[in-house]
Design a protein around this motif. Structure first.
Motif, mmCIF file in Angstrom:
data_model
loop_
_atom_site.group_PDB
_atom_site.id
_atom_site.type_symbol
_atom_site.label_atom_id
_atom_site.label_comp_id
_atom_site.label_asym_id
_atom_site.label_seq_id
_atom_site.Cartn_x
_atom_site.Cartn_y
_atom_site.Cartn_z
ATOM 1 N N CYS A 173 -50.199 -27.707 -43.790
ATOM 2 C CA CYS A 173 -50.198 -27.236 -42.361
ATOM 3 C C CYS A 173 -49.199 -27.751 -41.517
ATOM 4 O O CYS A 173 -49.908 -28.415 -41.392
ATOM 5 C CB CYS A 173 -51.309 -26.573 -42.265
ATOM 6 N N ALA A 174 -48.593 -27.222 -40.632
ATOM 7 C CA ALA A 174 -48.150 -28.095 -39.368
ATOM 8 C C ALA A 174 -48.006 -27.278 -37.827
ATOM 9 O O ALA A 174 -48.222 -25.790 -38.326
ATOM 10 C CB ALA A 174 -46.755 -27.862 -39.644
ATOM 11 N N MET A 175 -48.690 -27.613 -36.679
ATOM 12 C CA MET A 175 -48.969 -26.749 -35.999
ATOM 13 C C MET A 175 -47.243 -27.072 -35.247
ATOM 14 O O MET A 175 -47.230 -28.398 -34.479
ATOM 15 C CB MET A 175 -49.654 -27.998 -34.738
ATOM 16 N N THR B 223 -48.986 -22.421 -32.851
ATOM 17 C CA THR B 223 -48.728 -22.252 -33.846
ATOM 18 C C THR B 223 -49.191 -22.251 -34.965
ATOM 19 O O THR B 223 -48.571 -23.461 -35.643
ATOM 20 C CB THR B 223 -46.753 -21.052 -34.001
ATOM 21 N N GLN B 224 -49.563 -22.847 -35.021
ATOM 22 C CA GLN B 224 -49.800 -22.673 -37.270
ATOM 23 C C GLN B 224 -48.498 -22.376 -38.398
ATOM 24 O O GLN B 224 -49.180 -21.138 -39.142
ATOM 25 C CB GLN B 224 -51.176 -22.524 -37.751
ATOM 26 N N GLY C 240 -38.640 -26.289 -56.486
ATOM 27 C CA GLY C 240 -37.774 -27.409 -54.866
ATOM 28 C C GLY C 240 -38.096 -26.457 -53.751
ATOM 29 O O GLY C 240 -37.567 -26.619 -53.083
ATOM 30 N N THR C 241 -37.561 -24.678 -54.274
ATOM 31 C CA THR C 241 -37.303 -24.078 -52.974
ATOM 32 C C THR C 241 -38.738 -24.190 -51.842
ATOM 33 O O THR C 241 -40.082 -23.971 -52.563
ATOM 34 C CB THR C 241 -37.638 -22.311 -53.704
ATOM 35 N N LEU C 242 -38.396 -23.897 -50.669
ATOM 36 C CA LEU C 242 -39.325 -24.213 -49.676
ATOM 37 C C LEU C 242 -40.064 -23.315 -49.194
ATOM 38 O O LEU C 242 -38.292 -22.475 -48.630
ATOM 39 C CB LEU C 242 -38.763 -25.183 -48.933
ATOM 40 N N TYR C 243 -40.868 -22.921 -48.315
ATOM 41 C CA TYR C 243 -41.405 -21.361 -47.619
ATOM 42 C C TYR C 243 -42.191 -22.179 -46.517
ATOM 43 O O TYR C 243 -42.797 -22.843 -46.715
ATOM 44 C CB TYR C 243 -41.753 -20.148 -48.967
ATOM 45 N N ALA C 244 -41.998 -20.685 -45.448
ATOM 46 C CA ALA C 244 -42.699 -21.449 -44.775
ATOM 47 C C ALA C 244 -42.838 -19.655 -43.886
ATOM 48 O O ALA C 244 -42.406 -18.773 -43.739
ATOM 49 C CB ALA C 244 -42.082 -22.199 -43.312
ATOM 50 N N LEU C 245 -44.443 -19.653 -44.029
ATOM 51 C CA LEU C 245 -45.457 -18.904 -43.376
ATOM 52 C C LEU C 245 -46.443 -19.055 -42.765
ATOM 53 O O LEU C 245 -47.276 -20.058 -42.239
ATOM 54 C CB LEU C 245 -45.352 -17.539 -43.942
ATOM 55 N N SER C 246 -46.258 -18.018 -41.468
ATOM 56 C CA SER C 246 -48.243 -18.204 -40.397
ATOM 57 C C SER C 246 -49.341 -18.603 -41.204
ATOM 58 O O SER C 246 -49.563 -17.915 -42.650
ATOM 59 C CB SER C 246 -48.293 -16.812 -39.882
ATOM 60 N N ASN C 247 -50.020 -20.399 -40.909
ATOM 61 C CA ASN C 247 -50.941 -19.761 -42.190
ATOM 62 C C ASN C 247 -52.399 -19.223 -41.628
ATOM 63 O O ASN C 247 -53.348 -18.891 -41.760
ATOM 64 C CB ASN C 247 -51.311 -21.354 -40.919
ATOM 65 N N ASP D 6 -39.250 -17.492 -30.025
ATOM 66 C CA ASP D 6 -40.193 -16.334 -29.428
ATOM 67 C C ASP D 6 -41.322 -15.641 -30.029
ATOM 68 O O ASP D 6 -41.978 -15.315 -30.352
ATOM 69 C CB ASP D 6 -39.669 -16.394 -28.172
ATOM 70 N N ASP D 7 -40.379 -15.119 -31.127
ATOM 71 C CA ASP D 7 -40.610 -13.937 -31.008
ATOM 72 C C ASP D 7 -41.963 -13.817 -32.489
ATOM 73 O O ASP D 7 -42.742 -13.128 -33.287
ATOM 74 C CB ASP D 7 -39.972 -12.625 -31.921
ATOM 75 N N ARG D 8 -41.817 -15.117 -33.230
ATOM 76 C CA ARG D 8 -43.146 -15.846 -34.229
ATOM 77 C C ARG D 8 -43.793 -16.520 -34.083
ATOM 78 O O ARG D 8 -44.410 -17.308 -34.797
ATOM 79 C CB ARG D 8 -41.651 -16.521 -34.864
ATOM 80 N N ARG D 9 -44.412 -16.912 -32.686
ATOM 81 C CA ARG D 9 -45.336 -17.031 -32.262
ATOM 82 C C ARG D 9 -46.752 -16.282 -32.694
ATOM 83 O O ARG D 9 -46.765 -14.581 -32.647
ATOM 84 C CB ARG D 9 -45.797 -17.770 -30.534
#
Length: 131
Positions: A36-38, A42-43, A52-59, A127-130
């Motif tokens: 998790c990253a802040m 936004t978490q 090795g593929t990276l993914y990021a989504l809301s926590n 801004d639309d992803r916060r």
């Protein structure tokens, strides 16, 4: 969105204005585990798959209201890379954020990349992803 190198990024207009945040070393992300990253309040849950593929989504798990998706279990469903929430076990597509158990529900996804040189992982916030 999944991206494995800087060279594969296709920028859409919204991504061009994104603010990129340095998250961690690529080696610090254990395959098939989340972190998790802040990012500016936004978490974000960041994952590294075995390939090795990276993914990021809301926590934020929309079903429980808890910020726990980074603790979820990675897997696949019919070839789709997924994370299962540790709360009520709903499964989310890591590429799109759509809940495979209830397609009416989705969590935001974030652009993610390995920075030049490949050692650092970066996630973009617009801004639309916060939250």
């Amino acid at each position: 969105m999944s991206i494995t190198s800087e060279a594969t990024i296709t920028r859409r207009p919204a991504e061009a204005a994104a603010r990129w945040f340095d998250i961690c070393s690529y080696a610090d992300l254990i395959p098939e585990r989340g972190a998790c990253a802040m990012l500016d309040g936004t978490q974000v849950a960041v994952f590294r798959a075995f390939d090795g593929t990276l993914y990021a989504l809301s926590n934020l798990d929309p079903f429980s209201g808890a910020c726990v998706l980074s603790r979820g279990i990675l897997g696949t469903r019919e070839g789709v890379p997924t994370v299962a929430s540790p709360m009520y076990k709903q499964v989310f597509d890591l590429r799109t954020g759509v809940c495979l158990d209830d397609p009416r529900v989705a969590v935001p996804t974030f652009p993610v990349r390995r920075a030049a040189g490949g050692d650092r992982v970066e996630v973009a916030l617009t801004d639309d992803r916060r939250q």
